[in-house]
Design an enzyme around this catalytic site. Structure first.
Site, PDB file in Angstrom:
ATOM      1  N   LYS A   9      24.081  -4.456 149.533  1.00 40.54           N
ATOM      2  CA  LYS A   9      22.758  -4.157 150.026  1.00 40.54           C
ATOM      3  C   LYS A   9      21.893  -3.574 149.125  1.00 40.54           C
ATOM      4  O   LYS A   9      22.390  -2.563 148.315  1.00 40.54           O
ATOM      5  CB  LYS A   9      22.862  -3.114 151.372  1.00 40.54           C
ATOM      6  CG  LYS A   9      21.707  -3.005 152.111  1.00 40.54           C
ATOM      7  CD  LYS A   9      21.603  -2.030 153.464  1.00 40.54           C
ATOM      8  CE  LYS A   9      20.798  -1.790 154.239  1.00 40.54           C
ATOM      9  NZ  LYS A   9      21.020  -1.190 155.558  1.00 40.54           N
TER      10      LYS A   9
ATOM     11  N   SER B 285      19.295  -3.460 159.518  1.00 43.24           N
ATOM     12  CA  SER B 285      18.781  -3.337 158.419  1.00 43.24           C
ATOM     13  C   SER B 285      19.364  -4.167 157.209  1.00 43.24           C
ATOM     14  O   SER B 285      18.676  -4.439 156.229  1.00 43.24           O
ATOM     15  CB  SER B 285      18.284  -2.182 157.786  1.00 43.24           C
ATOM     16  OG  SER B 285      19.551  -1.250 157.642  1.00 43.24           O
TER      17      SER B 285
ATOM     18  N   SER C 289      23.122  -1.571 161.816  1.00 42.26           N
ATOM     19  CA  SER C 289      22.465  -2.176 160.574  1.00 42.26           C
ATOM     20  C   SER C 289      23.550  -2.920 159.945  1.00 42.26           C
ATOM     21  O   SER C 289      23.310  -3.850 159.206  1.00 42.26           O
ATOM     22  CB  SER C 289      21.688  -1.045 159.651  1.00 42.26           C
ATOM     23  OG  SER C 289      20.510  -0.729 160.293  1.00 42.26           O
TER      24      SER C 289
END
Lengths: 593, 593
Positions: free
Chosen positions: B133, B208, B232
């Site tokens: 990420k 996210s 997330s």
């Protein structure tokens, strides 16, 4: 409506509690306040039978538990012996808050009945009286949290630690004194007054778990539970020559133990207060941790990590394995406040013993001690300093009923030189004090700190995380100096900069609070006592700051005679098992076990 | 001094990154934006060789690692295949932020050389490309944290997780898109634009960690790392039919991973964001956790507990032991927002399969879901809401370059009905946005919340501790209903109330955020996909609130065709090993492994 003064409420509470001690357990002729060392009084005062002296003096903790399990003594016999000895300790040092002897004897009877019926113990602590710091709730007992405004409250639940100790067979019989609001290193508050050090009543018992220290120091308990957010288990353990352990966050369940308020401010989310044992013998640390972990505390406390006792960790899996050569590092001086002379001697003796036992010993390079102190002070102050108090504005506190001459008035010591940024987390404590109008106590207080907003508080937390990451890297960087292929296995450090201080003297807690900041598992091992013939005052060094100067100047070999001198054995986070094993290795090298 | 507009800066950054994809890897004829399901494009587009299709499609994670370790494929071959496939995924879903293919190939060469020279792998992840990420720093790579104002920054260090993955042999080759400020459940920001769901580009990839979801969903990576503070990791895993794991606090080291700012506000001290894996195959969860723990992360991250991988815990020591009968509880509905129809079918299929496999299945009684939502929202809001924003005042965001028709203007959805109290932790994010003047995004934003003082914040923390203690007691109270002598072993719950939503639709995250609040280890298991023939809209139930009504009304079987439907397997704190094992048991019962 007439409201009693706080003095009246407190006096009435003390009188009520004093009346709970059977008259036949009262000392016929208590020593005068001039008698400093009262350690021998329980044995010689005639209140304990020979068997009760044997029960309370002959055994290490696990030895006594084994005798109960073998049937040598009943739980009632053991409980009675410790109730009596605790009552004597109370009269000499003012170490207790609540006593519930009747309830303890009832519990012991039930344990004996279970044992008689099944031939089995209830658990690994079967029949062992365990003392608890006053903040630890026991359902149905009085619960003041050391605040006059709380007098009359009764605990509505058991703290998880109390619940688990009972589950494992312990007997609960007393709770013990602590500092007001839990925020300074003595045992003194407006409800119960001041606790004295039984080795030298001119000196503090340390704190905030000071009652535990004095009680266990007199063997009125062999094992008790205190809490530690800056040194509050370790300082009283050290000051009474006991073993103690500050576990890492929540390894021992804290849930439903109170901390300064009824569910409002606590700082356990950030630098968490932890519960840990104080004990007369090193095996007590292991027995306590094993017993609590065997009760699956993570099923009772949502913060407790699911980490059963690890035999592998205890066998030093991460330190070369059982029987291998360890490398200890000695912290002679943290660079902020130089420890007084007897600590240097204790460290030298320990170094020599470890080398003789075949281990490596190197010097520890302290890691930014002043910054560590500043960060933890800022965390402690986050909810605001004492806005009403000003430097030098130290309130009077009640004189000890036992030691009226030990009164120290305002201004005798500079009030905040030791931790210039450290104040009460005052917004909560102010509220608690306002309930009764009682004054604030403690050598550590004073100037105004502002309450932080959450944004700035998070920035502080982030700074702390960066600091402890650097501290961890610093530790691991020792790999180049150890000769073992590993970083230093354990750090050996003074428990304090000073021997047990005079009452109300400012106390520098940087030697202990570093472990709170970095969450290091840390044990206390008693090494020696102040010997005026040997521990003479060295020539003055170049003082780094006011604290350092004060600490040097307050030391007086004759005044501190017999004061216990103890060291810390510091491991990394969640190394409780390894720290206990390393402490055994140090104790063995010193010929203590 | 002329300052570029944020639009110019962002467009320039996107153009720069797009140019890093070799022209021979560009799709000759990309599907039009009308094509919803693009899962098969990488296999059919002609860019990958047959061998590269085999490498990227044939294996489970541990299978591929085993082939590299056997010498079937070189690290360079594997890395090249995944770089190409990731480049294709990028063109279809806009899932990547930074690419560093050259560096990855260099790293793979070094691994191959090591292997050729020694015959040994570097570690358990030898040669495996792992995606990260965007918030996870890799030294020397561009690092924007999704803020336009950060364009031009270069990471100065490796996050600990990156350091440890490299230590264990992984190849790092891409970072992936995330939601602005990490605070809503999609993958969309002003720097990189919006990521689409490859199963149905009308739908969100979730977030996210949305870029991870889309990339791994297309097998442009078999294993990646996201973060989870409200769901997330789990939401994008669920929305792409992947396995995912939300570990308990700090079990996987978070240290030196950024979170929303350069060292200012983060909420990890309270409800901590955690790192966890998303993966195409269930064995990837175990391989990831074992590999990270084998690297002794507690020596790198001061918050990581010293908990090595426990074979005993994986063998269900605390759940009756391997091969015993388990009792699962099914959460059909949390009582706040009723999940849409396909979740009910997935839960029914799972229940039937578990019963057929000889396990017990009971109904889970949800524990105060609304209060859990309120507490976590209050924590998320503690540093202040978005003072400049007002309800309905949703800023425009850039249209996806790939999907211009998917633009959804302000007011299309009510902006904050799902989490009426949830806002950005805005004081920090406001600052980051102000660096460039870029607008705030996200369906979850709006009204003003005040920054708390520390005193009130501690009170909130205390409330939370009481709540999660009660939640633990609630769980343990199931012992009377399980028939196993133990409380429920695991809870099976929907991953979300809705199938992957339309872009910008308000999202109710209560099904995932409970585990963040209570710190439960929780896995995602994909179960089925929306089948319009079966998953018809049921008659309306009596709506409990606006969120519930909205969630019901947004469901449309044809619109959501093929959308993955996944469940959570929830264990207690630090039960990562047991949760992985229980997920294997569920997957096995469902015939998935």
């Amino acid at each position: 409506m007439v409201t009693d003064s706080w003095q009246t409420i407190a006096a009435s509470k003390r009188a009520h509690n004093a009346a709970l001690i059977p008259t036949e357990w009262l000392l016929p002729s208590p020593p005068s306040s001039e008698v400093r060392n009262v350690i021998d009084v329980p044995r010689t005062c005639g209140i304990l039978t020979d068997k009760e002296v044997e029960i309370t003096e002959k055994y290490a903790v696990s030895g006594l538990v084994a005798e109960i399990a073998k049937g040598t003594y009943s739980a009632v016999e053991v409980t009675t012996a410790f109730c009596k000895r605790a009552a004597i300790a109370q009269q000499l040092t003012n170490c207790l808050t609540e006593v519930f002897f009747d309830r303890a004897i009832e519990r012991a009877k039930e344990l004996d009945e279970h044992y008689a019926k099944t031939g089995k113990t209830v658990g690994p602590l079967h029949g062992l009286p365990v003392s608890l710091k006053d903040q630890i709730e026991i359902k149905g007992t009085d619960f003041t949290m050391s605040y006059v405004g709380w007098v009359g409250k009764v605990a509505e639940h058991d703290a998880v630690i109390a619940e688990l100790l009972l589950k494992q067979g312990a007997v609960l019989y007393v709770r013990t004194n602590m500092s007001q609001g839990l925020w300074f290193g003595e045992g003194n508050n407006n409800v119960f007054g001041r606790t004295l050090n039984p080795f030298n009543r001119n000196l503090t018992c340390g704190g905030s778990s000071g009652g535990e220290g004095a009680l266990i120091g007199m063997r009125g308990s062999l094992l008790g539970v205190g809490s530690d957010v800056g040194g509050s288990v370790r300082i009283p353990a050290a000051y009474q020559g006991l073993y103690g352990l500050r576990p890492s966050y929540c390894r021992i369940p804290y849930c439903k133990t109170s901390n300064s308020s009824e569910g409002e401010s606590d700082i356990r989310e950030i630098v968490r207060s932890v519960l840990g044992p104080l004990t007369t013998s090193l095996d007590g640390l292991k027995l306590f941790v094993q017993s609590v972990l065997a009760a699956s505390p993570w099923e009772y406390d949502p913060w407790t990590p699911r980490m059963p006792w690890s035999h592998e960790a205890y066998s030093l899996r991460d330190h070369g394995g059982e029987g291998g050569k360890l490398c200890f590092a000695i912290m002679w001086d943290d660079g902020v406040v130089k420890p007084v002379a007897p600590y240097t001697r204790a460290l030298e003796e320990t170094k020599k013993a470890l080398l003789a036992a075949g281990h490596e010993v190197i010097d520890w390079e302290p890691f930014k001690s002043a910054e560590a102190r500043d960060i933890i002070s800022a965390v402690f102050n986050a909810d605001g300093g004492v806005s009403a108090a000003r430097q030098g504005d130290v309130h009077l506190y009640p004189r000890s009923p036992l030691h009226p001459n030990e009164f120290v008035g305002p201004g005798r010591f500079p009030p905040d030189i030791m931790f210039p940024h450290l104040h009460y987390p005052a917004r909560d404590i102010r509220h608690q004090l306002s309930l009764s109008g009682e004054p604030q106590l403690g050598a550590v207080l004073s100037r105004t700190a502002s309450e932080l907003g959450v944004y700035d508080f998070f920035a502080l937390c982030h700074r702390r995380t960066g600091f402890i990451k650097d501290a961890l890297d610093h530790w691991n960087g020792t790999v180049s100096r150890t000769g073992t292929g590993r970083p230093v296995d354990g750090v050996i450090a003074p428990a304090s900069a000073c021997a047990p201080s005079r009452h109300d003297a400012p106390m520098y807690i940087g030697y202990t609070s570093f472990s709170n900041l970095a969450d290091y598992a840390t044990a206390i091992i008693p090494v020696t006592q102040v010997d005026p013939a040997v521990d003479v005052t060295p020539p003055a060094h170049e003082f780094r700051n006011e604290q350092d100067k004060f600490n040097y100047e307050q030391y007086d070999p004759e005044y501190f005679r017999d004061a216990p001198i103890s060291l810390q054995v510091i491991g990394k986070k969640y190394e409780e098992e390894a720290v206990i094993r390393m402490t055994e290795i140090v104790a063995s090298a010193l010929g203590k076990i």
